[in-house]
Scaffold this active site. Structure first.
Site, PDB file in Angstrom:
ATOM      1  N   THR A  52       1.285  -4.255   4.311  1.00 58.05           N
ATOM      2  CA  THR A  52       1.316  -4.734   5.716  1.00 58.05           C
ATOM      3  C   THR A  52       0.652  -5.881   5.796  1.00 58.05           C
ATOM      4  O   THR A  52       0.580  -6.590   7.059  1.00 58.05           O
ATOM      5  CB  THR A  52       0.223  -3.521   6.642  1.00 58.05           C
ATOM      6  OG1 THR A  52      -1.041  -3.666   5.928  1.00 58.05           O
ATOM      7  CG2 THR A  52       0.722  -2.418   6.398  1.00 58.05           C
ATOM      8  N   ASP A  53       0.017  -6.369   4.931  1.00 61.70           N
ATOM      9  CA  ASP A  53      -0.797  -7.810   5.074  1.00 61.70           C
ATOM     10  C   ASP A  53       0.037  -8.939   5.565  1.00 61.70           C
ATOM     11  O   ASP A  53      -0.462  -9.784   6.358  1.00 61.70           O
ATOM     12  CB  ASP A  53      -1.426  -8.286   3.673  1.00 61.70           C
ATOM     13  CG  ASP A  53      -2.570  -7.455   3.135  1.00 61.70           C
ATOM     14  OD1 ASP A  53      -2.807  -6.354   4.002  1.00 61.70           O
ATOM     15  OD2 ASP A  53      -2.821  -7.687   1.984  1.00 61.70           O
ATOM     16  N   THR A 109       0.856  -1.280   0.140  1.00 60.73           N
ATOM     17  CA  THR A 109       0.079   0.028   0.147  1.00 60.73           C
ATOM     18  C   THR A 109       0.861   1.377  -0.013  1.00 60.73           C
ATOM     19  O   THR A 109       0.617   2.131  -0.810  1.00 60.73           O
ATOM     20  CB  THR A 109      -1.000   0.058   1.190  1.00 60.73           C
ATOM     21  OG1 THR A 109      -1.881  -1.284   0.927  1.00 60.73           O
ATOM     22  CG2 THR A 109      -1.613   1.431   1.417  1.00 60.73           C
ATOM     23  N   SER A 156       1.941  -7.849  -0.698  1.00 60.07           N
ATOM     24  CA  SER A 156       2.863  -8.524   0.302  1.00 60.07           C
ATOM     25  C   SER A 156       2.425  -9.903   0.180  1.00 60.07           C
ATOM     26  O   SER A 156       3.138 -10.915   0.666  1.00 60.07           O
ATOM     27  CB  SER A 156       2.914  -7.795   1.725  1.00 60.07           C
ATOM     28  OG  SER A 156       1.602  -7.918   2.444  1.00 60.07           O
TER      29      SER A 156
HETATM   30  N1  ASP Z   1      -3.133  -3.721   2.025  1.00 64.45           N
HETATM   31  C1  ASP Z   1      -2.039  -4.193   1.973  1.00 64.45           C
HETATM   32  C2  ASP Z   1      -1.029  -3.186   2.596  1.00 64.45           C
HETATM   33  O1  ASP Z   1      -1.213  -2.807   3.736  1.00 64.45           O
HETATM   34  C3  ASP Z   1      -1.328  -4.526   0.711  1.00 64.45           C
HETATM   35  C4  ASP Z   1      -0.168  -5.597   0.939  1.00 64.45           C
HETATM   36  O2  ASP Z   1       0.071  -6.063   1.896  1.00 64.45           O
HETATM   37  O3  ASP Z   1       0.744  -5.397  -0.221  1.00 64.45           O
HETATM   38  O4  ASP Z   1      -0.007  -2.965   2.281  1.00 64.45           O
END
Ligand code: ASP
Length: 332
Positions: free
Chosen positions: A95-96, A17, A63
């Site tokens: 963050t995932d 993100t 991720s």
């Molecule tokens: N929603 C995710 C983020 O917070 C997308 C990811 O993990 O790539 O970055």
């Protein structure tokens, strides 16, 4: 007068993100990871000039698409930077999966230099994106001598978490990261990292050189029977982590299948609660923690299912035998 060299910090970007933006009319209106490490750093106001930064675009992906191969390659790159004199490293990613990747780096990187993982919950196209503040805070922690010897850290929302404890607990809040069992080990104030708890070093795991055998993760739920457990071996898994009820309990219906499986591969017992240590000596019913441990299951200590799976994967990737696997979990 001789002036000290500023600490060098390498910033590896992997996407997520924090690096996601869009071109109107393209990507179906959604954002995708496309900003490089240099662009991410260029968007951060007030980066400390007390650190010399190197920007490395390592991957540009969501991720959930990262693999163990990406992580072992990243760990090797990080070690190389430390050998060349970098004081610390920042890893910027989605963050995932931060709760898994940061723990894998914790186990794989032996140096005392800080490895700080960060990301963002709000992408750069939204009002008040949190990426720039998180990246600045991560650099401040990575450059700080106080953060040495703490293992890998996760820094978001001005909080400093130990990788071994932290989880993503919300789909969209900037305060999504929490360490349920221990709390954050510190925070940032006016750009200064304040560490209030110090973790003990984890036993390191060598970076595996070959493929990492697959490890399954199964969450126990109400009314569950043994059918999925009975498929684990046939599907080619080399180990299983069971996210059990409470302090280490499963339904009596699944006990025989778990015992049979534990005779052929490591079966690790974690909790689905998201906090606390596994029980070892309280309950005596069939499917209780005492019963399962007596049947060969290995309690995961304070590691949740996701982190217990990372540890087992890396141990098996090094060809570790069952007794050493047991010893590794006894150490947490
Ligand atoms: N929603 C995710 C983020 O917070 C997308 C990811 O993990 O790539 O970055």
């Amino acid at each position: 007068m001789v002036r000290d060299e500023p600490p060098r910090v390498a910033v590896f970007s992997l996407g997520g993100t924090i690096a996601s933006t869009n071109t109107p009319g393209v990507d179906g209106g959604g954002v995708t990871p496309r900003l490089a490490a240099k662009e991410l750093l260029a968007g951060v106001p007030g980066l400390p000039d007390s650190a010399e930064l190197e920007a490395v675009t390592f991957r540009q992906t969501a991720s959930g698409d990262l693999t163990f191969d990406d992580l072992t390659a990243l760990a090797a790159e990080i070690e190389t930077r430390f050998e060349a004199g970098a004081a610390g490293v920042v890893v910027v990613q989605g963050t995932d999966t931060i709760e898994e990747t940061s723990f894998a780096l914790d186990l794989l990187i032996d140096a005392p230099n800080p490895v700080v993982v960060t990301g963002a919950m709000r992408n750069p196209t939204l009002a008040s994106p949190d990426g720039p503040a998180n990246l600045r805070a991560a650099v401040q922690v990575a450059a700080s001598p106080e953060a040495r010897g703490l293992g890998s850290l996760v820094v978001l929302n001005d909080e400093i978490h130990a990788a071994r404890f932290v989880s993503k607990t919300h789909t969209s809040s900037p305060a999504a990261f929490r360490s349920m069992t221990a709390g954050p080990i510190g925070w940032l104030v006016e750009g200064r990292p304040r560490i209030v708890l110090r973790t003990t070093p984890l036993p390191g795991i060598p970076v595996p050189t070959g493929p990492i055998p697959p490890v399954a993760l199964l969450t126990m739920c109400l009314g569950e029977d043994e059918r999925l457990i009975e498929q684990v071996s046939a599907l080619g898994y080399a180990g299983l982590v069971v996210e059990s009820f409470g302090g280490g309990h499963v339904s009596a219906r699944t006990v025989s299948a778990l015992e049979r499986l534990a005779a052929t591969m490591p079966v690790v017992l974690a909790s689905r609660t998201g906090g606390g240590d596994m029980l070892q000596a309280t309950y005596g019913f069939p499917g209780s923690e005492r019963d399962l441990i007596a049947r060969g299951l290995i309690p995961a200590g304070y590691l949740d299912g996701l982190k217990a799976r990372i540890l087992l994967s890396l141990l098996l990737g090094n060809g570790t035998g069952i007794e050493q696997v047991r010893a590794a979990y006894a150490g947490v």
